[in-house]
Design an enzyme around this catalytic site. Structure first.
Site, PDB file in Angstrom:
ATOM      1  N   ASP A  88       1.494  11.383  -5.373  1.00  0.00           N
ATOM      2  CA  ASP A  88       0.354  10.665  -5.937  1.00  0.00           C
ATOM      3  C   ASP A  88      -0.009   9.411  -5.109  1.00  0.00           C
ATOM      4  OD1 ASP A  88      -1.523  10.309  -8.212  1.00  0.00           O
ATOM      5  OD2 ASP A  88      -0.344   8.508  -8.571  1.00  0.00           O
ATOM      6  N   THR A 122       2.023  16.209  10.077  1.00  0.00           N
ATOM      7  CA  THR A 122       3.017  16.746  11.026  1.00  0.00           C
ATOM      8  C   THR A 122       2.724  18.198  11.406  1.00  0.00           C
ATOM      9  OG1 THR A 122       4.673  15.291  10.060  1.00  0.00           O
ATOM     10  CG2 THR A 122       5.512  17.150  11.334  1.00  0.00           C
ATOM     11  N   SER A 128       7.192  12.751  15.324  1.00  0.00           N
ATOM     12  CA  SER A 128       7.321  11.314  15.607  1.00  0.00           C
ATOM     13  C   SER A 128       6.109  10.785  16.371  1.00  0.00           C
ATOM     14  CB  SER A 128       8.586  11.057  16.419  1.00  0.00           C
ATOM     15  OG  SER A 128       9.716  11.485  15.698  1.00  0.00           O
TER      16      SER A 128
HETATM   17  C1  LIG Z   1      11.441  17.242   3.539  1.00  0.00           C
HETATM   18  C2  LIG Z   1      10.377  16.756   4.462  1.00  0.00           C
HETATM   19  C3  LIG Z   1       9.137  16.379   3.949  1.00  0.00           C
HETATM   20  C4  LIG Z   1       8.098  15.982   4.806  1.00  0.00           C
HETATM   21  N1  LIG Z   1       6.858  15.669   4.296  1.00  0.00           N
HETATM   22  C5  LIG Z   1       5.823  15.443   5.156  1.00  0.00           C
HETATM   23  C6  LIG Z   1       4.477  15.294   4.668  1.00  0.00           C
HETATM   24  O1  LIG Z   1       4.226  15.308   3.458  1.00  0.00           O
HETATM   25  N2  LIG Z   1       3.478  15.130   5.568  1.00  0.00           N
HETATM   26  C7  LIG Z   1       3.709  15.109   6.917  1.00  0.00           C
HETATM   27  O2  LIG Z   1       2.755  14.986   7.665  1.00  0.00           O
HETATM   28  N3  LIG Z   1       4.972  15.217   7.397  1.00  0.00           N
HETATM   29  C8  LIG Z   1       6.028  15.388   6.555  1.00  0.00           C
HETATM   30  N4  LIG Z   1       7.312  15.532   7.050  1.00  0.00           N
HETATM   31  C9  LIG Z   1       7.528  15.477   8.484  1.00  0.00           C
HETATM   32  C10 LIG Z   1       8.306  14.249   8.925  1.00  0.00           C
HETATM   33  O3  LIG Z   1       7.512  13.111   8.812  1.00  0.00           O
HETATM   34  C11 LIG Z   1       8.802  14.515  10.355  1.00  0.00           C
HETATM   35  O4  LIG Z   1       9.822  15.509  10.252  1.00  0.00           O
HETATM   36  C12 LIG Z   1       9.356  13.264  11.020  1.00  0.00           C
HETATM   37  O5  LIG Z   1       8.323  12.336  11.264  1.00  0.00           O
HETATM   38  C13 LIG Z   1      10.039  13.577  12.352  1.00  0.00           C
HETATM   39  O6  LIG Z   1       9.267  14.406  13.165  1.00  0.00           O
HETATM   40  P1  LIG Z   1       9.927  15.728  13.800  1.00  0.00           P
HETATM   41  O7  LIG Z   1      10.594  16.457  12.706  1.00  0.00           O
HETATM   42  O8  LIG Z   1       8.888  16.436  14.566  1.00  0.00           O
HETATM   43  O9  LIG Z   1      11.057  15.195  14.752  1.00  0.00           O
HETATM   44  P2  LIG Z   1      10.852  14.836  16.342  1.00  0.00           P
HETATM   45  O10 LIG Z   1       9.637  13.986  16.501  1.00  0.00           O
HETATM   46  O11 LIG Z   1      10.917  16.127  17.085  1.00  0.00           O
HETATM   47  O12 LIG Z   1      12.135  13.977  16.605  1.00  0.00           O
HETATM   48  C14 LIG Z   1      13.383  14.527  17.090  1.00  0.00           C
HETATM   49  C15 LIG Z   1      14.308  13.371  17.369  1.00  0.00           C
HETATM   50  O13 LIG Z   1      13.771  12.539  18.419  1.00  0.00           O
HETATM   51  C16 LIG Z   1      13.799  11.195  18.006  1.00  0.00           C
HETATM   52  N5  LIG Z   1      12.706  10.435  18.614  1.00  0.00           N
HETATM   53  C17 LIG Z   1      11.390  10.739  18.608  1.00  0.00           C
HETATM   54  N6  LIG Z   1      10.669   9.761  19.217  1.00  0.00           N
HETATM   55  C18 LIG Z   1      11.559   8.818  19.612  1.00  0.00           C
HETATM   56  C19 LIG Z   1      11.455   7.557  20.275  1.00  0.00           C
HETATM   57  N7  LIG Z   1      10.268   7.074  20.652  1.00  0.00           N
HETATM   58  N8  LIG Z   1      12.574   6.857  20.505  1.00  0.00           N
HETATM   59  C20 LIG Z   1      13.784   7.347  20.108  1.00  0.00           C
HETATM   60  N9  LIG Z   1      13.959   8.513  19.470  1.00  0.00           N
HETATM   61  C21 LIG Z   1      12.871   9.237  19.217  1.00  0.00           C
HETATM   62  C22 LIG Z   1      13.629  11.271  16.503  1.00  0.00           C
HETATM   63  O14 LIG Z   1      14.021  10.059  15.875  1.00  0.00           O
HETATM   64  C23 LIG Z   1      14.520  12.435  16.164  1.00  0.00           C
HETATM   65  O15 LIG Z   1      15.838  11.997  16.076  1.00  0.00           O
HETATM   66  C24 LIG Z   1       8.352  15.913   6.198  1.00  0.00           C
HETATM   67  C25 LIG Z   1       9.627  16.233   6.694  1.00  0.00           C
HETATM   68  C26 LIG Z   1      10.633  16.662   5.850  1.00  0.00           C
HETATM   69  C27 LIG Z   1      11.964  17.014   6.432  1.00  0.00           C
END
Ligand SMILES: Cc1cc2nc3c(=O)[nH]c(=O)nc-3n(C[C@H](O)[C@H](O)[C@H](O)COP(=O)(O)OP(=O)(O)OC[C@H]3O[C@@H](n4cnc5c(N)ncnc54)[C@H](O)[C@@H]3O)c2cc1C
Length: 373
Positions: A88, A122, A128
Protein backbone atom coordinates in the site's frame (compact mmCIF):
# COMPACT_ATOMS: atom_id res chain seq x y z
CA UNK A 1 11.40 2.24 27.42
CA UNK A 2 8.80 4.87 26.44
CA UNK A 3 8.56 5.44 22.70
CA UNK A 4 8.95 8.99 21.40
CA UNK A 5 6.53 10.99 19.30
CA UNK A 6 3.32 8.91 19.28
CA UNK A 7 -0.06 10.52 20.07
CA UNK A 8 -3.13 8.81 21.56
CA UNK A 9 -4.49 8.71 17.99
CA UNK A 10 -1.41 6.75 16.91
CA UNK A 11 -1.78 4.33 19.80
CA UNK A 12 -5.49 3.81 19.02
CA UNK A 13 -4.48 3.05 15.43
CA UNK A 14 -1.86 0.56 16.69
CA UNK A 15 -4.62 -1.20 18.60
CA UNK A 16 -6.81 -1.31 15.45
CA UNK A 17 -3.97 -2.83 13.40
CA UNK A 18 -3.19 -5.43 16.07
CA UNK A 19 -6.84 -6.41 16.39
CA UNK A 20 -7.20 -6.69 12.61
CA UNK A 21 -4.09 -8.84 12.20
CA UNK A 22 -5.03 -11.11 15.10
CA UNK A 23 -8.46 -11.68 13.56
CA UNK A 24 -7.88 -11.63 9.80
CA UNK A 25 -4.20 -12.49 9.25
CA UNK A 26 -2.95 -14.98 11.81
CA UNK A 27 -5.89 -17.46 11.75
CA UNK A 28 -5.85 -17.56 7.93
CA UNK A 29 -2.19 -18.40 7.38
CA UNK A 30 -2.73 -21.98 6.22
CA UNK A 31 -5.30 -20.73 3.69
CA UNK A 32 -2.92 -18.02 2.43
CA UNK A 33 -0.16 -20.57 2.16
CA UNK A 34 -2.34 -23.06 0.25
CA UNK A 35 -3.44 -20.42 -2.25
CA UNK A 36 0.01 -18.78 -2.53
CA UNK A 37 -0.74 -15.45 -0.88
CA UNK A 38 -3.28 -13.18 0.71
CA UNK A 39 -6.50 -12.62 -1.25
CA UNK A 40 -8.93 -9.91 -2.22
CA UNK A 41 -11.18 -10.70 0.76
CA UNK A 42 -8.27 -9.97 3.12
CA UNK A 43 -7.55 -6.66 1.41
CA UNK A 44 -11.24 -5.68 1.50
CA UNK A 45 -11.33 -6.35 5.22
CA UNK A 46 -8.15 -4.28 5.64
CA UNK A 47 -9.95 -1.49 3.79
CA UNK A 48 -12.98 -1.78 6.06
CA UNK A 49 -10.65 -1.52 9.08
CA UNK A 50 -9.20 1.73 7.68
CA UNK A 51 -5.73 0.33 7.02
CA UNK A 52 -5.41 1.20 3.33
CA UNK A 53 -4.54 4.35 1.44
CA UNK A 54 -2.81 5.72 4.53
CA UNK A 55 -0.70 8.01 2.31
CA UNK A 56 -3.92 9.99 1.87
CA UNK A 57 -6.04 9.18 4.94
CA UNK A 58 -3.05 9.63 7.26
CA UNK A 59 -2.79 13.21 5.94
CA UNK A 60 0.92 12.84 5.28
CA UNK A 61 1.73 11.54 8.77
CA UNK A 62 3.92 8.55 7.97
CA UNK A 63 3.71 7.29 11.57
CA UNK A 64 0.48 5.50 10.62
CA UNK A 65 2.33 3.44 8.00
CA UNK A 66 5.22 2.79 10.37
CA UNK A 67 2.81 1.56 13.05
CA UNK A 68 1.04 -0.73 10.57
CA UNK A 69 4.44 -2.04 9.41
CA UNK A 70 5.74 -2.62 12.93
CA UNK A 71 2.60 -4.48 13.95
CA UNK A 72 2.66 -6.56 10.75
CA UNK A 73 6.31 -7.41 11.48
CA UNK A 74 5.31 -8.38 15.01
CA UNK A 75 3.01 -11.15 13.73
CA UNK A 76 4.32 -14.66 13.29
CA UNK A 77 2.48 -14.78 9.96
CA UNK A 78 4.33 -11.95 8.26
CA UNK A 79 7.37 -14.23 8.01
CA UNK A 80 5.20 -16.28 5.65
CA UNK A 81 3.13 -13.61 3.87
CA UNK A 82 5.99 -11.11 3.54
CA UNK A 83 5.47 -7.41 3.06
CA UNK A 84 1.78 -7.97 2.09
CA UNK A 85 -0.22 -4.91 3.28
CA UNK A 86 2.85 -2.72 2.92
CA UNK A 87 2.41 -2.80 -0.87
CA UNK A 88 0.00 0.00 0.00
CA UNK A 89 3.04 2.30 0.32
CA UNK A 90 2.77 2.60 -3.48
CA UNK A 91 -0.20 4.91 -2.86
CA UNK A 92 2.45 7.62 -2.39
CA UNK A 93 3.24 7.30 -6.11
CA UNK A 94 -0.35 7.99 -7.10
CA UNK A 95 -1.03 10.60 -4.46
CA UNK A 96 2.21 12.48 -5.07
CA UNK A 97 2.48 12.25 -8.84
CA UNK A 98 -0.81 11.03 -10.36
CA UNK A 99 -3.18 13.19 -12.39
CA UNK A 100 -6.58 14.19 -10.97
CA UNK A 101 -8.23 11.68 -13.32
CA UNK A 102 -5.92 8.87 -12.13
CA UNK A 103 -6.60 9.70 -8.48
CA UNK A 104 -10.34 9.84 -9.11
CA UNK A 105 -10.25 6.47 -10.83
CA UNK A 106 -8.06 4.51 -8.43
CA UNK A 107 -8.02 6.09 -4.96
CA UNK A 108 -11.55 5.06 -3.86
CA UNK A 109 -10.76 1.44 -4.77
CA UNK A 110 -7.37 1.61 -3.02
CA UNK A 111 -9.16 2.62 0.20
CA UNK A 112 -11.54 -0.37 -0.08
CA UNK A 113 -8.96 -2.95 -1.22
CA UNK A 114 -10.48 -3.33 -4.71
CA UNK A 115 -7.24 -2.05 -6.21
CA UNK A 116 -4.04 -3.50 -4.79
CA UNK A 117 -0.69 -2.24 -5.98
CA UNK A 118 2.78 -3.36 -7.03
CA UNK A 119 5.90 -1.52 -8.19
CA UNK A 120 7.58 -3.52 -10.97
CA UNK A 121 11.03 -2.02 -11.47
CA UNK A 122 13.55 -4.88 -11.15
CA UNK A 123 14.33 -7.08 -14.16
CA UNK A 124 16.31 -10.30 -14.58
CA UNK A 125 19.35 -8.19 -15.59
CA UNK A 126 18.71 -4.95 -13.69
CA UNK A 127 18.37 -4.89 -9.90
CA UNK A 128 20.98 -2.84 -8.05
CA UNK A 129 21.39 -0.70 -11.16
CA UNK A 130 17.79 0.17 -12.13
CA UNK A 131 18.97 2.41 -14.97
CA UNK A 132 19.97 -0.78 -16.82
CA UNK A 133 16.35 -1.86 -17.34
CA UNK A 134 15.48 -2.82 -20.89
CA UNK A 135 11.67 -2.82 -20.68
CA UNK A 136 10.47 -0.20 -23.13
CA UNK A 137 7.28 1.83 -23.44
CA UNK A 138 7.24 3.27 -26.94
CA UNK A 139 4.63 5.79 -27.91
CA UNK A 140 2.31 4.80 -30.75
CA UNK A 141 -0.34 7.48 -31.29
CA UNK A 142 -2.37 7.79 -28.09
CA UNK A 143 -0.89 4.63 -26.59
CA UNK A 144 2.31 3.28 -25.08
CA UNK A 145 3.38 -0.17 -26.20
CA UNK A 146 5.20 -1.92 -23.35
CA UNK A 147 7.63 -4.77 -23.97
CA UNK A 148 9.89 -6.49 -21.45
CA UNK A 149 10.23 -8.63 -18.33
CA UNK A 150 10.02 -7.78 -14.63
CA UNK A 151 11.28 -10.06 -11.90
CA UNK A 152 11.09 -10.49 -8.09
CA UNK A 153 8.03 -8.23 -7.78
CA UNK A 154 6.24 -8.10 -4.41
CA UNK A 155 2.46 -8.57 -4.70
CA UNK A 156 3.47 -9.44 -8.25
CA UNK A 157 0.69 -11.84 -9.20
CA UNK A 158 -2.12 -10.58 -6.93
CA UNK A 159 -1.91 -6.82 -7.51
CA UNK A 160 -4.28 -5.42 -10.13
CA UNK A 161 -2.75 -1.93 -10.31
CA UNK A 162 0.86 -1.95 -11.49
CA UNK A 163 3.20 1.06 -11.59
CA UNK A 164 5.52 -0.28 -14.27
CA UNK A 165 8.87 1.42 -14.73
CA UNK A 166 9.88 1.34 -18.41
CA UNK A 167 12.09 3.27 -20.78
CA UNK A 168 10.16 5.78 -22.84
CA UNK A 169 13.54 6.86 -24.20
CA UNK A 170 15.64 3.70 -24.60
CA UNK A 171 18.69 5.72 -25.66
CA UNK A 172 18.88 7.35 -22.20
CA UNK A 173 19.58 5.72 -18.84
CA UNK A 174 17.87 7.11 -15.70
CA UNK A 175 16.40 10.14 -17.47
CA UNK A 176 14.65 7.94 -20.04
CA UNK A 177 12.62 6.00 -17.45
CA UNK A 178 8.92 6.61 -16.81
CA UNK A 179 6.21 5.19 -14.54
CA UNK A 180 3.18 3.87 -16.42
CA UNK A 181 0.04 2.31 -14.98
CA UNK A 182 -0.93 -1.15 -16.25
CA UNK A 183 -4.10 -2.78 -14.98
CA UNK A 184 -4.61 -6.49 -14.48
CA UNK A 185 -6.26 -8.08 -17.53
CA UNK A 186 -4.56 -5.83 -20.09
CA UNK A 187 -3.84 -8.05 -23.15
CA UNK A 188 -0.18 -9.10 -23.38
CA UNK A 189 0.43 -9.08 -19.60
CA UNK A 190 1.22 -12.50 -18.11
CA UNK A 191 2.67 -13.33 -14.72
CA UNK A 192 3.64 -16.18 -12.48
CA UNK A 193 4.76 -16.66 -8.90
CA UNK A 194 8.40 -17.31 -7.98
CA UNK A 195 9.15 -19.45 -4.91
CA UNK A 196 11.47 -17.84 -2.37
CA UNK A 197 13.31 -18.97 0.76
CA UNK A 198 11.35 -17.15 3.45
CA UNK A 199 8.03 -15.39 2.70
CA UNK A 200 6.60 -18.72 1.46
CA UNK A 201 3.46 -17.02 0.25
CA UNK A 202 4.85 -13.51 -0.12
CA UNK A 203 3.55 -13.40 -3.71
CA UNK A 204 6.87 -12.63 -5.35
CA UNK A 205 6.12 -12.52 -9.07
CA UNK A 206 7.66 -12.54 -12.54
CA UNK A 207 5.81 -10.38 -15.06
CA UNK A 208 5.99 -10.41 -18.82
CA UNK A 209 4.83 -7.55 -21.07
CA UNK A 210 4.33 -8.64 -24.65
CA UNK A 211 3.34 -5.52 -26.59
CA UNK A 212 1.02 -4.37 -23.80
CA UNK A 213 -0.93 -1.32 -24.98
CA UNK A 214 -2.12 1.32 -22.52
CA UNK A 215 -3.39 4.87 -23.13
CA UNK A 216 -0.80 7.66 -22.78
CA UNK A 217 -2.98 9.04 -19.99
CA UNK A 218 -1.62 6.13 -17.87
CA UNK A 219 1.71 7.95 -17.57
CA UNK A 220 2.33 8.92 -13.92
CA UNK A 221 4.19 12.22 -13.53
CA UNK A 222 6.37 13.32 -16.43
CA UNK A 223 8.01 11.26 -19.14
CA UNK A 224 11.52 10.53 -17.85
CA UNK A 225 10.45 11.21 -14.25
CA UNK A 226 10.56 7.64 -12.86
CA UNK A 227 13.84 7.94 -10.93
CA UNK A 228 12.61 10.99 -9.01
CA UNK A 229 9.28 9.28 -8.23
CA UNK A 230 11.03 6.10 -7.09
CA UNK A 231 13.58 8.01 -4.98
CA UNK A 232 10.76 9.89 -3.21
CA UNK A 233 8.95 6.63 -2.45
CA UNK A 234 12.17 4.95 -1.27
CA UNK A 235 12.36 7.32 1.72
CA UNK A 236 9.02 6.11 3.08
CA UNK A 237 9.80 2.54 2.06
CA UNK A 238 13.01 2.51 4.12
CA UNK A 239 11.07 3.47 7.22
CA UNK A 240 8.35 0.86 6.77
CA UNK A 241 11.00 -1.84 6.21
CA UNK A 242 12.87 -0.79 9.37
CA UNK A 243 9.61 -0.76 11.33
CA UNK A 244 8.81 -4.30 10.13
CA UNK A 245 12.32 -5.43 11.17
CA UNK A 246 11.71 -3.89 14.58
CA UNK A 247 8.38 -5.66 15.01
CA UNK A 248 9.81 -8.99 13.88
CA UNK A 249 12.86 -8.80 16.16
CA UNK A 250 10.65 -7.89 19.13
CA UNK A 251 8.32 -10.81 18.44
CA UNK A 252 11.26 -13.21 18.02
CA UNK A 253 12.71 -12.11 21.35
CA UNK A 254 9.33 -12.62 23.02
CA UNK A 255 9.00 -16.17 21.58
CA UNK A 256 12.58 -17.01 22.54
CA UNK A 257 12.16 -15.76 26.10
CA UNK A 258 9.11 -17.99 26.53
CA UNK A 259 11.06 -20.97 25.19
CA UNK A 260 14.26 -20.58 27.21
CA UNK A 261 12.25 -20.15 30.40
CA UNK A 262 10.65 -23.57 29.80
CA UNK A 263 13.39 -25.62 28.14
CA UNK A 264 15.42 -27.73 30.56
CA UNK A 265 19.01 -28.81 29.76
CA UNK A 266 21.37 -30.57 32.22
CA UNK A 267 18.82 -30.02 34.96
CA UNK A 268 18.50 -26.27 34.52
CA UNK A 269 16.47 -23.86 32.42
CA UNK A 270 18.24 -22.57 29.29
CA UNK A 271 17.62 -19.02 30.52
CA UNK A 272 19.71 -19.73 33.60
CA UNK A 273 22.90 -20.06 31.54
CA UNK A 274 24.72 -16.74 31.71
CA UNK A 275 25.49 -17.06 27.99
CA UNK A 276 21.75 -17.10 27.27
CA UNK A 277 21.21 -13.98 29.36
CA UNK A 278 24.03 -12.17 27.54
CA UNK A 279 22.58 -13.12 24.14
CA UNK A 280 19.13 -11.92 25.20
CA UNK A 281 20.65 -8.69 26.52
CA UNK A 282 22.32 -8.07 23.15
CA UNK A 283 18.99 -8.64 21.38
CA UNK A 284 17.23 -6.22 23.74
CA UNK A 285 19.93 -3.59 23.13
CA UNK A 286 19.67 -3.97 19.34
CA UNK A 287 15.88 -3.61 19.49
CA UNK A 288 16.04 -0.54 21.76
CA UNK A 289 18.49 1.19 19.37
CA UNK A 290 16.26 0.43 16.37
CA UNK A 291 13.17 1.77 18.17
CA UNK A 292 14.96 5.06 18.67
CA UNK A 293 16.12 5.10 15.06
CA UNK A 294 12.61 4.46 13.69
CA UNK A 295 11.05 7.06 15.98
CA UNK A 296 13.70 9.62 15.04
CA UNK A 297 13.17 8.87 11.34
CA UNK A 298 9.45 9.58 11.79
CA UNK A 299 10.19 12.94 13.38
CA UNK A 300 12.62 13.78 10.57
CA UNK A 301 10.24 12.78 7.80
CA UNK A 302 7.55 14.90 9.47
CA UNK A 303 9.77 18.01 9.32
CA UNK A 304 11.09 17.02 5.86
CA UNK A 305 14.70 16.62 7.02
CA UNK A 306 14.93 12.83 6.44
CA UNK A 307 17.63 12.36 3.79
CA UNK A 308 18.48 9.55 1.40
CA UNK A 309 21.57 8.89 3.53
CA UNK A 310 19.39 8.70 6.67
CA UNK A 311 17.19 6.17 4.86
CA UNK A 312 20.19 4.07 3.88
CA UNK A 313 21.58 4.08 7.44
CA UNK A 314 18.18 3.09 8.81
CA UNK A 315 17.59 0.28 6.32
CA UNK A 316 21.12 -1.11 6.70
CA UNK A 317 21.05 -1.07 10.49
CA UNK A 318 17.50 -2.34 10.97
CA UNK A 319 17.75 -5.21 8.50
CA UNK A 320 21.12 -6.33 9.89
CA UNK A 321 19.72 -5.97 13.40
CA UNK A 322 16.79 -8.25 12.53
CA UNK A 323 19.25 -10.78 11.10
CA UNK A 324 21.47 -10.65 14.23
CA UNK A 325 18.52 -11.05 16.59
CA UNK A 326 16.92 -13.90 14.64
CA UNK A 327 20.24 -15.72 14.38
CA UNK A 328 20.66 -15.60 18.17
CA UNK A 329 17.05 -16.68 18.70
CA UNK A 330 17.44 -19.71 16.43
CA UNK A 331 20.63 -20.64 18.30
CA UNK A 332 18.84 -20.50 21.65
CA UNK A 333 16.07 -22.77 20.33
CA UNK A 334 18.63 -25.40 19.33
CA UNK A 335 17.37 -27.97 16.79
CA UNK A 336 13.78 -26.89 17.39
CA UNK A 337 14.70 -23.52 15.88
CA UNK A 338 15.35 -25.12 12.51
CA UNK A 339 12.03 -26.93 12.17
CA UNK A 340 9.81 -25.55 9.42
CA UNK A 341 6.73 -25.60 11.62
CA UNK A 342 8.48 -23.49 14.26
CA UNK A 343 7.72 -19.78 13.60
CA UNK A 344 11.26 -18.82 14.64
CA UNK A 345 12.75 -20.70 11.66
CA UNK A 346 10.44 -18.87 9.26
CA UNK A 347 11.25 -15.54 10.89
CA UNK A 348 14.94 -16.29 10.44
CA UNK A 349 14.67 -16.98 6.69
CA UNK A 350 12.32 -14.00 6.26
CA UNK A 351 14.91 -11.74 7.92
CA UNK A 352 17.44 -12.73 5.26
CA UNK A 353 15.27 -11.28 2.50
CA UNK A 354 15.26 -7.82 4.07
CA UNK A 355 18.99 -7.37 3.47
CA UNK A 356 18.59 -7.95 -0.26
CA UNK A 357 15.24 -6.63 -1.39
CA UNK A 358 14.56 -2.91 -1.85
CA UNK A 359 18.29 -2.31 -2.22
CA UNK A 360 21.00 -4.65 -0.89
CA UNK A 361 23.22 -3.92 2.12
CA UNK A 362 25.98 -2.98 -0.31
CA UNK A 363 23.81 -0.42 -2.08
CA UNK A 364 22.90 1.15 1.27
CA UNK A 365 26.62 1.45 2.03
CA UNK A 366 27.17 3.06 -1.37
CA UNK A 367 24.45 5.63 -0.52
CA UNK A 368 25.89 6.30 2.95
CA UNK A 369 29.37 6.78 1.50
CA UNK A 370 28.05 9.06 -1.27
CA UNK A 371 26.52 11.27 1.40
CA UNK A 372 29.99 11.77 2.88
CA UNK A 373 31.95 12.30 -0.32
C1 LIG B 1 11.34 -11.10 -2.00
C2 LIG B 1 11.72 -9.99 -2.91
C3 LIG B 1 10.80 -8.98 -3.19
C4 LIG B 1 11.12 -7.95 -4.10
N1 LIG B 1 10.18 -6.99 -4.41
C5 LIG B 1 10.45 -6.11 -5.41
C6 LIG B 1 9.44 -5.21 -5.89
O1 LIG B 1 8.31 -5.17 -5.38
N2 LIG B 1 9.74 -4.39 -6.93
C7 LIG B 1 10.97 -4.39 -7.53
O2 LIG B 1 11.16 -3.64 -8.47
N3 LIG B 1 11.95 -5.21 -7.07
C8 LIG B 1 11.72 -6.06 -6.03
N4 LIG B 1 12.71 -6.92 -5.59
C9 LIG B 1 14.02 -6.88 -6.23
C10 LIG B 1 15.11 -6.35 -5.32
O3 LIG B 1 14.96 -4.98 -5.12
C11 LIG B 1 16.46 -6.73 -5.95
O4 LIG B 1 16.59 -8.15 -5.80
C12 LIG B 1 17.63 -6.03 -5.29
O5 LIG B 1 17.60 -4.65 -5.56
C13 LIG B 1 18.98 -6.58 -5.78
O6 LIG B 1 19.03 -6.68 -7.17
P1 LIG B 1 19.50 -8.07 -7.84
O7 LIG B 1 18.72 -9.15 -7.21
O8 LIG B 1 19.42 -7.92 -9.30
O9 LIG B 1 20.99 -8.25 -7.37
P2 LIG B 1 22.31 -7.70 -8.19
O10 LIG B 1 22.09 -6.28 -8.57
O11 LIG B 1 22.58 -8.69 -9.28
O12 LIG B 1 23.39 -7.79 -7.07
C14 LIG B 1 24.24 -8.94 -6.87
C15 LIG B 1 25.26 -8.58 -5.81
O13 LIG B 1 26.10 -7.50 -6.27
C16 LIG B 1 26.16 -6.50 -5.29
N5 LIG B 1 26.34 -5.18 -5.89
C17 LIG B 1 25.61 -4.61 -6.87
N6 LIG B 1 26.04 -3.35 -7.13
C18 LIG B 1 27.07 -3.12 -6.27
C19 LIG B 1 27.92 -2.00 -6.02
N7 LIG B 1 27.79 -0.86 -6.70
N8 LIG B 1 28.86 -2.12 -5.07
C20 LIG B 1 28.98 -3.28 -4.36
N9 LIG B 1 28.21 -4.36 -4.53
C21 LIG B 1 27.26 -4.28 -5.47
C22 LIG B 1 24.81 -6.59 -4.60
O14 LIG B 1 24.83 -5.93 -3.34
C23 LIG B 1 24.63 -8.08 -4.49
O15 LIG B 1 25.33 -8.55 -3.38
C24 LIG B 1 12.41 -7.93 -4.68
C25 LIG B 1 13.35 -8.92 -4.34
C26 LIG B 1 13.02 -9.95 -3.47
C27 LIG B 1 14.05 -10.99 -3.16
Amino acid sequence: MTRMGYSTEHEAFRHTVRTFLDKEHEPNLSRFEAQGGTDRAFWRKAGEAGLLGLAVTGEGDFAFYAIAAEELGRTVGSATTGSSLMADVATFILDGHGTDAQKEKYLPGIFTGEWTQAMPLTEPNAGSDPTAITTTAIRDGDEYVIKGEKYFISNGTGANLLYVVAKTDPSARGRGMSVIIVEDGTPGLTRHKINTVGWKCGDTGALSFDNVRVPVTNLVGKEGGAMKIMMDTFLEDRIQIAARCLGAASKALELTLEYVKERMVSGQRVIDFQNTQFMLAECKMDIAITETMVDTALMKIRDKSFTFQDGAILKLFATQMEGRVLDKCVQLFGGAGLMDENPISRMWTAARIQRVYAGTDELQKVAIAKGML
